[in-house]
Motif scaffolding. Sequence first.
Motif, mmCIF file in Angstrom:
data_model
loop_
_atom_site.group_PDB
_atom_site.id
_atom_site.type_symbol
_atom_site.label_atom_id
_atom_site.label_comp_id
_atom_site.label_asym_id
_atom_site.label_seq_id
_atom_site.Cartn_x
_atom_site.Cartn_y
_atom_site.Cartn_z
ATOM 1 N N PRO A 136 0.804 -1.226 0.000
ATOM 2 C CA PRO A 136 0.000 0.000 0.000
ATOM 3 C C PRO A 136 0.835 1.273 0.000
ATOM 4 C CG PRO A 136 -0.933 -1.559 1.528
ATOM 5 C CD PRO A 136 0.377 -2.140 1.057
ATOM 6 N N ASN A 141 -1.152 6.480 -5.838
ATOM 7 C CA ASN A 141 -2.369 7.106 -5.330
ATOM 8 C C ASN A 141 -3.560 6.180 -5.340
ATOM 9 O OD1 ASN A 141 -0.459 9.056 -5.526
ATOM 10 N ND2 ASN A 141 -1.931 10.647 -6.000
ATOM 11 N N VAL A 142 -3.291 4.901 -5.122
ATOM 12 C CA VAL A 142 -4.387 3.945 -5.113
ATOM 13 C C VAL A 142 -5.317 4.185 -3.931
ATOM 14 C CG1 VAL A 142 -4.874 1.479 -4.823
ATOM 15 C CG2 VAL A 142 -3.250 2.236 -6.511
ATOM 16 N N PHE A 144 -7.253 6.283 -3.522
ATOM 17 C CA PHE A 144 -8.586 6.762 -3.889
ATOM 18 C C PHE A 144 -9.591 5.605 -3.930
ATOM 19 C CE2 PHE A 144 -6.922 6.028 -8.214
ATOM 20 C CZ PHE A 144 -7.955 5.252 -8.707
ATOM 21 N N ILE A 145 -9.078 4.368 -3.826
ATOM 22 C CA ILE A 145 -9.977 3.232 -3.700
ATOM 23 C C ILE A 145 -10.856 3.405 -2.462
ATOM 24 C CG2 ILE A 145 -8.912 1.468 -2.201
ATOM 25 C CD1 ILE A 145 -9.763 0.979 -5.843
ATOM 26 N N TRP A 146 -10.310 4.080 -1.465
ATOM 27 C CA TRP A 146 -11.070 4.317 -0.239
ATOM 28 C C TRP A 146 -12.221 5.282 -0.482
ATOM 29 C CZ3 TRP A 146 -10.308 1.409 4.030
ATOM 30 C CH2 TRP A 146 -9.137 0.641 4.041
ATOM 31 N N ILE A 148 -14.176 4.981 -2.975
ATOM 32 C CA ILE A 148 -15.275 4.101 -3.394
ATOM 33 C C ILE A 148 -15.852 3.388 -2.180
ATOM 34 C CG2 ILE A 148 -15.879 2.134 -4.846
ATOM 35 C CD1 ILE A 148 -13.473 2.968 -6.629
ATOM 36 N N SER A 154 -25.381 4.601 -2.138
ATOM 37 C CA SER A 154 -25.498 3.202 -1.738
ATOM 38 C C SER A 154 -24.558 2.302 -2.542
ATOM 39 C CB SER A 154 -26.941 2.728 -1.886
ATOM 40 O OG SER A 154 -27.429 3.112 -3.145
ATOM 41 N N TYR A 155 -23.833 2.880 -3.537
ATOM 42 C CA TYR A 155 -22.815 2.101 -4.234
ATOM 43 C C TYR A 155 -21.555 1.955 -3.389
ATOM 44 C CZ TYR A 155 -25.559 2.340 -8.471
ATOM 45 O OH TYR A 155 -26.548 2.201 -9.388
ATOM 46 N N TYR A 157 -19.104 0.784 -0.629
ATOM 47 C CA TYR A 157 -19.051 -0.539 0.009
ATOM 48 C C TYR A 157 -19.518 -0.493 1.456
ATOM 49 C CZ TYR A 157 -16.979 -3.134 -3.727
ATOM 50 O OH TYR A 157 -16.782 -3.789 -4.896
ATOM 51 N N LEU A 187 -7.642 6.209 9.465
ATOM 52 C CA LEU A 187 -7.629 4.803 9.059
ATOM 53 C C LEU A 187 -6.803 4.607 7.784
ATOM 54 C CD1 LEU A 187 -9.174 2.001 9.686
ATOM 55 C CD2 LEU A 187 -10.503 2.611 7.671
ATOM 56 N N LEU A 190 -3.149 5.035 8.342
ATOM 57 C CA LEU A 190 -2.563 3.837 8.938
ATOM 58 C C LEU A 190 -2.315 2.778 7.872
ATOM 59 C CD1 LEU A 190 -4.531 3.484 12.281
ATOM 60 C CD2 LEU A 190 -2.101 3.922 12.010
ATOM 61 N N TRP A 191 -3.275 2.646 6.959
ATOM 62 C CA TRP A 191 -3.154 1.660 5.881
ATOM 63 C C TRP A 191 -1.895 1.911 5.060
ATOM 64 C CZ3 TRP A 191 -4.150 2.148 0.366
ATOM 65 C CH2 TRP A 191 -4.274 0.927 -0.293
ATOM 66 N N GLU A 256 -1.838 15.046 1.794
ATOM 67 C CA GLU A 256 -2.365 14.574 0.513
ATOM 68 C C GLU A 256 -3.588 13.684 0.722
ATOM 69 O OE1 GLU A 256 0.895 14.655 1.132
ATOM 70 O OE2 GLU A 256 1.650 15.982 -0.450
ATOM 71 N N PHE B 35 -6.713 -6.745 5.599
ATOM 72 C CA PHE B 35 -7.063 -5.320 5.600
ATOM 73 C C PHE B 35 -6.134 -4.545 4.659
ATOM 74 C CE2 PHE B 35 -5.899 -1.185 7.643
ATOM 75 C CZ PHE B 35 -7.062 -0.499 7.365
ATOM 76 N N MET B 36 -4.854 -4.920 4.648
ATOM 77 C CA MET B 36 -3.888 -4.231 3.796
ATOM 78 C C MET B 36 -4.098 -4.564 2.325
ATOM 79 S SD MET B 36 -2.150 -2.573 6.006
ATOM 80 C CE MET B 36 -0.640 -1.933 5.308
ATOM 81 N N LEU B 40 -6.203 -3.512 -2.614
ATOM 82 C CA LEU B 40 -5.371 -3.670 -3.807
ATOM 83 C C LEU B 40 -5.956 -4.727 -4.739
ATOM 84 C CD1 LEU B 40 -1.823 -3.496 -2.172
ATOM 85 C CD2 LEU B 40 -3.123 -1.667 -3.256
ATOM 86 N N PHE B 57 -25.616 -3.335 -8.254
ATOM 87 C CA PHE B 57 -25.937 -3.090 -6.844
ATOM 88 C C PHE B 57 -26.492 -4.349 -6.208
ATOM 89 C CE2 PHE B 57 -28.612 -2.038 -3.295
ATOM 90 C CZ PHE B 57 -27.786 -1.216 -2.572
#
Lengths: 318, 291
Positions: A136, A141-142, A144-146, A148, A154-155, A157, A187, A190-191, A256, B35-36, B40, B57
């Motif tokens: 990670p 800049n992955v 940005f998955i967070w 989503i 409601s899309y 996760y 969070l 930390l990731w 960032e 979690f990590m 990915l 959905f």
Amino acid sequence: MQAETTKAPAAPAINARQASRWSLLKRDLYLSRHYYVLMAPFMLIFFLFTVIPVGLSLGLSFFHFNMLELPRFVGWQNYSRLFLNDDVFLIALKNTLLFAVITGPVSYIACFLFAWIINELSPKIRAVMTLVFYAPSISGNVFFIWLIIFSGDSYGYMNGFLMRLGVILEPILWLANEKYVLAIVILVQLWLSLGTSFLAFIAGLQTIDRSLVEAGTVDGIKNRWQELWYITLPSMRPQLMFGAVMQITASFAVAEISIALAGFPSVNYAAHTVVTHLMDYGTIRFEMGYASAIATVLFAMMLGTNILTQKMLRKIGE
Amino acid sequence: MTSKVRAVFGMSRKLNRSFTVSLMLFALLALFGSFMVLPLIYTVNNAFKPLDELFIFPPRFWVNNPTMENFADLINLMGNSWVPLSRYIANTLIITLLGTAGHILLASAAAYPLAKYRFPGSKVLFTIVILSLMFSPHVTAIPNYMVMSWLGWINTHASIIVPSLAFSLGLFLMKQFMEQIPDALLEAAKIDGANEYRIFWSIVMPNVKPAWLTLMILQFPALWGTDGGSFIYSENLKTLHYALSQITQGGIARAGVGAAVALLLMIVPIVLFIISQSSVMQTMATSGMKE
């Protein structure tokens, strides 16, 4: 008269000693000329873009400067404005200290704990697990998955998951709600935070002398916890120092991620940090003197915490 | 059975290990490991999802009918843009390759005297480098901009490349690694008549290859992921990362392309790390700070 006669011979002797010290230095400088040549390119750039800017920043923090007019000396005014008249800075300071107090120690301990467990695995699995925890922090800049995962509809996760469980009935705007946004940034920070120091810990653990551990067993070490405290941690003190510097510096510099997840500025400045405040005044409002004062405060905080932590780490295993 | 598990976990040779505690620790590792890694894996899956699966959905984690459509769309989209994709790729490659190679060379040249000799100023210089590890580059962002504009480097690639050459963490790790080179090797070369530059280039450099890879793995992702920051404004000087982040901000219609982009940006540094992992570990073992 007599005084003069005693002084007269002494003077050249002092001169001679000074001269010889000076010529000694000159000789040293001449003998090491190749070393200076080798270091010159790096040091030139390093001074130009790191050392001199720190000095400039310190100096500028006492001026009013907007890049257009000439700098005007204002003394401590920037600092008094910062601490007494800037409510947003106080929010930023509070958030930054929260990051430093939570993500700093948690990621530091996590780095060590995971490195320590991974060290017990067989070499192949160890390599895979190292990648899992390190990936990670280098995957650009992955994060940005967070966006989503914590998306407000409601899309998202998190929303989809909680709605299916029946915990919530309507989607929550995670990143636009002061209550959640700081926790989410923490969070994700930390990731991302198992970086260089994590690698240093794994590598350090592998260099620990096996015979030390075996000697410890003979001396009555009964379990892995005792081994950890009496053998592992003291043997790794140099790596622990290095790791502390890396983690502390990173935990003070969160910006960032806050901008990417919470926006700039974030809702009610809920995820504002000292660095985003610095960006605000430096790159948007062009109040360079004021921004330099912010930078100087940040610099002092990072350096101070690092030096304090180094002193504390010296006590491990004592 | 348990002996087999022990062998996998490499525990059979260890002393004083309680099996229950081991299992608990490994469970902890697995929990946080997922979690990590899950975000990915999700990124990888997303890049191969057809559009209807991206918008299903409730959202699904795994891809059902993998497709290369998103990558094809990406190439089409970039082919039609005002500045061709190849320009962005070239910019990124120039910045990343020059920045990484130059950093390795300059940091090694500076680390060699610091690691192996004492001379007037060597201690002070190394202390300054250590101190600079303790604060982040954000502190110097504003004066840096002024230095850049004074040099006339705003809106050039030099503004990204040159400062990255003197990254103090690289110098620090390189110096620590070089301290391991036996002095006898250097003395032998000196007796054979080699000068300092020759020793540096033909003796020291080949011996610190693992550290080269480490400096690379630290420097590469930073430059690969740069969007030009506050220094580059011209569209035709921008980097791949900038171009791709414009796409991901493009909205729903391009969600598939965005997923492909995310995969591309992430996969390169990760593959590099997989290749160089053992060398990186070798360097990191010497990364400690002495008191």
